[in-house]
Design a protein around this motif. Structure first.
Motif, mmCIF file in Angstrom:
data_model
loop_
_atom_site.group_PDB
_atom_site.id
_atom_site.type_symbol
_atom_site.label_atom_id
_atom_site.label_comp_id
_atom_site.label_asym_id
_atom_site.label_seq_id
_atom_site.Cartn_x
_atom_site.Cartn_y
_atom_site.Cartn_z
ATOM 1 N N UNK A 95 0.823 -1.214 0.000
ATOM 2 C CA UNK A 95 0.000 0.000 0.000
ATOM 3 C C UNK A 95 0.852 1.257 0.000
ATOM 4 N N UNK A 96 1.923 1.259 0.780
ATOM 5 C CA UNK A 96 2.833 2.406 0.833
ATOM 6 C C UNK A 96 3.470 2.650 -0.528
ATOM 7 N N UNK A 97 3.822 1.554 -1.222
ATOM 8 C CA UNK A 97 4.440 1.681 -2.541
ATOM 9 C C UNK A 97 3.468 2.275 -3.559
ATOM 10 N N UNK A 98 2.189 1.845 -3.510
ATOM 11 C CA UNK A 98 1.180 2.392 -4.440
ATOM 12 C C UNK A 98 0.967 3.878 -4.158
ATOM 13 N N UNK A 99 0.942 4.246 -2.878
ATOM 14 C CA UNK A 99 0.774 5.656 -2.522
ATOM 15 C C UNK A 99 1.915 6.510 -3.068
ATOM 16 N N UNK A 100 3.142 6.014 -2.942
ATOM 17 C CA UNK A 100 4.299 6.744 -3.481
ATOM 18 C C UNK A 100 4.182 6.862 -4.998
ATOM 19 N N UNK A 101 3.750 5.770 -5.641
ATOM 20 C CA UNK A 101 3.605 5.779 -7.104
ATOM 21 C C UNK A 101 2.641 6.873 -7.546
ATOM 22 N N UNK A 102 1.499 6.954 -6.847
ATOM 23 C CA UNK A 102 0.471 7.936 -7.222
ATOM 24 C C UNK A 102 0.913 9.361 -6.899
ATOM 25 N N UNK A 103 1.437 9.577 -5.671
ATOM 26 C CA UNK A 103 1.701 10.939 -5.195
ATOM 27 C C UNK A 103 3.041 11.496 -5.664
ATOM 28 N N UNK A 104 3.986 10.629 -6.025
ATOM 29 C CA UNK A 104 5.325 11.120 -6.381
ATOM 30 C C UNK A 104 5.777 10.669 -7.760
ATOM 31 N N UNK A 105 5.748 9.340 -8.022
ATOM 32 C CA UNK A 105 6.346 8.809 -9.255
ATOM 33 C C UNK A 105 5.689 9.370 -10.510
ATOM 34 N N UNK A 106 4.359 9.614 -10.455
ATOM 35 C CA UNK A 106 3.666 10.111 -11.650
ATOM 36 C C UNK A 106 3.422 11.625 -11.595
ATOM 37 N N UNK A 107 4.275 12.357 -10.909
ATOM 38 C CA UNK A 107 4.178 13.820 -10.924
ATOM 39 C C UNK A 107 5.066 14.382 -12.029
ATOM 40 N N UNK A 108 4.734 15.588 -12.474
ATOM 41 C CA UNK A 108 5.550 16.227 -13.513
ATOM 42 C C UNK A 108 6.967 16.485 -13.020
ATOM 43 N N UNK A 109 7.119 16.727 -11.697
ATOM 44 C CA UNK A 109 8.458 16.959 -11.138
ATOM 45 C C UNK A 109 9.354 15.729 -11.308
ATOM 46 N N UNK A 110 8.726 14.540 -11.305
ATOM 47 C CA UNK A 110 9.495 13.302 -11.448
ATOM 48 C C UNK A 110 9.546 12.824 -12.901
ATOM 49 N N UNK A 111 9.008 13.630 -13.836
ATOM 50 C CA UNK A 111 9.145 13.295 -15.247
ATOM 51 C C UNK A 111 7.889 12.867 -15.960
ATOM 52 N N UNK A 112 6.770 12.756 -15.252
ATOM 53 C CA UNK A 112 5.510 12.426 -15.939
ATOM 54 C C UNK A 112 5.071 13.612 -16.792
ATOM 55 N N UNK A 113 4.535 13.305 -17.946
ATOM 56 C CA UNK A 113 4.097 14.391 -18.822
ATOM 57 C C UNK A 113 2.724 14.929 -18.402
ATOM 58 N N UNK A 114 2.445 16.206 -18.698
ATOM 59 C CA UNK A 114 1.185 16.828 -18.234
ATOM 60 C C UNK A 114 -0.034 16.014 -18.639
ATOM 61 N N UNK A 115 -1.040 16.021 -17.774
ATOM 62 C CA UNK A 115 -2.236 15.217 -18.003
ATOM 63 C C UNK A 115 -2.950 15.598 -19.293
ATOM 64 N N UNK A 116 -2.858 16.892 -19.679
ATOM 65 C CA UNK A 116 -3.572 17.321 -20.891
ATOM 66 C C UNK A 116 -2.984 16.751 -22.179
#
Length: 535
Positions: A95-116
């Protein structure tokens, strides 16, 4: 072991994060098989800043990010980083790993591209055991945030846990294999899913406004019925069947899925010709003469008055409760249990009642006292003769905010508020509205009875923690006409409506007061005779 070569996979860009269980239950040689699985899965993905971006984190008792979506720009770099991973060999905090994935790994700061940009966000979770924390709620939040989750279980993993993690449909996103040697059998299936060869619309940023339809060699955008595709081949525009102006509608018109139809304004109905309109509401078409409201009936109309008014004998004009001339005294609870915000609602309630009364020199007079530990006369019956002046005085009233001595307030009302000195008039009905929100700190029955026996009609209003027995002791009889209760201050509007109607209809006339007083005297004389006090 890297047995899959580059395939003609369509170059669909993805943001792809591996979430790898690195708990102590995974043996070292099995840990190496997970690495091989990741490397083989990468073979048919085109990795790069403008293609698929890859991130990876492993977890045990804690989450350890290995590299983010922005760390590497080539497949070779990602593969080398996977080979260099070291086994954590601790707990299983999925559960902790999924939370990190959602809140940090898929942020634009970590390299995810904008949702639009609508780049698909994919998380692949590989685990071999039961989580030591809860996963269902956080996994649902991640899916709602737009992350497509593949859940892969190895060995004795609970299938219900995998279903709680993976996206729908579970047949596509949830997989369980017996051991780490069999994990490689999943590769070809993932190649088909992630390349989008079967369902381009599921993974590509198609941009279709209405419908994306798969074709053998790609996809195309389509529109719902009643719409047509614009020149950009993506957006849709509603077909305007009324645009040519040939509809012939008398009042209004509208587009349906396949034609232009006529409509009528409120109060009218469409004639059989489908174009012209006839009136349903006589009030709109006749000179009804109603002062306040005209209400249409089946074949005629009637006049009605706003709340707090009654219809005059002419059936058209409206009057306030002028028949119910009275001396009215409000007794308002200002104890600390109300709070300042609710006290403001009580002031609005008082002013709402005042609005329904015919306040004038010869009409109704109003006085008000507030009580908590002490009693304070805010204004007497003789002080104001205009509704506006009374309402301003109520608005200016300052909240006392201490104890709750309702009995003391009733005594003050009985001894002073209805005295000639404070403006009470002879032969005018006397009415008191007593408001409280809790239990009194003193007795209420003695002074309530004295006031009622002297001819004062008392309405008891309780809110929240008001005590029913106490309200009954305060209110005149019968209870159903003089006792009102609301669960909270927001529902006081219901009381206001009922009380306005009751005061307007129920205020006794002078002769009724005399008869009531005579009946009370007669009854007391009977009791004295029965008790042998009088002979």
């Amino acid at each position: 072991m890297s047995f899959i070569t580059e395939s003609p996979c369509k170059a669909i860009p993805l943001d792809f994060v591996f979430v790898i269980d690195s708990s102590r239950s995974i043996r070292p040689n099995d840990y190496e098989k997970v690495k091989t699985f990741i490397i083989n899965l990468l073979q048919f993905l085109k990795v790069g800043p403008n293609a698929t971006r890859v991130g990876l984190l492993q977890y045990g008792s804690v989450v350890q990010p290995e590299f983010s979506l922005k760390t590497y720009t080539s497949k070779a770099q990602v593969e080398q980083a996977v080979r260099n991973m070291e086994h954590l060999a601790t707990g299983t905090m999925t559960g902790l790993a999924i939370q990190y994935t959602m809140e940090t790994a898929f942020t634009e700061e970590e390299g995810a591209r904008p949702a639009n940009l609508h780049i698909p966000r994919i998380a692949m979770i590989v685990t071999d055991g039961r989580p030591q924390d809860t996963v269902e709620e956080i996994a649902a939040q991640a899916r709602q945030a737009g992350i497509q989750i593949f859940a892969i279980g190895v060995g004795r993993v609970d299938m219900n846990t995998l279903r709680a993690i993976g996206s729908e449909p579970h047949s596509e996103h949830v997989h369980l294999v017996a051991n780490f040697s069999q994990i490689e059998t999943l590769i070809s299936g993932f190649q088909s899913k992630l390349c989008g060869a079967e369902d381009m619309c599921a993974v590509v940023d198609h941009g279709c406004e209405h419908i994306c339809a798969n074709l053998p060699d790609g996809y195309e955008c389509r529109c719902r019925p009643g719409y047509k595709l614009n020149k950009d081949l993506k957006t849709c525009n509603k077909i305007d069947y009324c645009a040519d102006g040939t509809h012939g509608c008398e009042q209004e018109f509208m587009n349906t899925e396949g034609s232009c139809v006529c409509k009528c304004r409120k109060g009218y109905t469409l004639r059989p010709d489908g174009k012209t309109c006839k009136s349903l509401d006589l009030c709109q078409t006749v000179d009804h003469g109603c002062e306040h409201q005209c209400v249409s009936t089946t074949d005629s109309y009637i006049c009605k008055c706003f709340e707090g008014f009654t219809l005059a004998e002419d059936g058209k004009s409206c009057k306030k409760c002028s028949d119910g001339v009275m001396d009215l005294v409000f007794v308002i609870d200002g104890s600390k249990s109300l709070g300042p915000a609710n006290f403001e609602l009580v002031k609005q309630f008082v002013n709402g009642i005042v609005d329904s009364l015919d306040i004038s020199k010869t009409g109704t007079h109003v006085g008000l006292l507030q009580y908590s530990t002490k009693v304070r006369t805010e204004f007497t019956l003789s002080q104001y003769t205009a509704a506006q002046d009374i309402k301003q005085a109520v608005t200016r009233m300052q909240y006392m905010g201490r104890g709750s001595m309702t009995g003391s307030a009733l005594r003050h009302m009985f001894e002073f508020s209805f005295s000639a000195k404070e403006g009470a008039r002879p032969n005018i009905p006397r009415v008191s509205i007593v408001f409280t929100d809790g239990r009194s700190q003193d007795d209420v029955s003695e002074w309530a009875n004295k006031a009622k026996n002297s001819g004062v009609t008392i309405y008891a209003l309780g809110v929240g923690k008001a005590i029913e027995q106490e309200l009954r002791e305060i209110a005149s009889e019968p209870d159903e006409k003089h006792l009102y209760y609301a669960e909270d201050f927001e529902k006081m509007g219901e009381i206001t409506k009922k009380l306005k109607s009751r005061i307007c209809k129920g205020t006794p006339h002078m002769c009724e007061n005399v008869i009531m007083f005579q009946n009370q005297v007669t009854e007391k004389l009977k009791n004295l005779v029965q008790n042998n006090i009088l002979s």
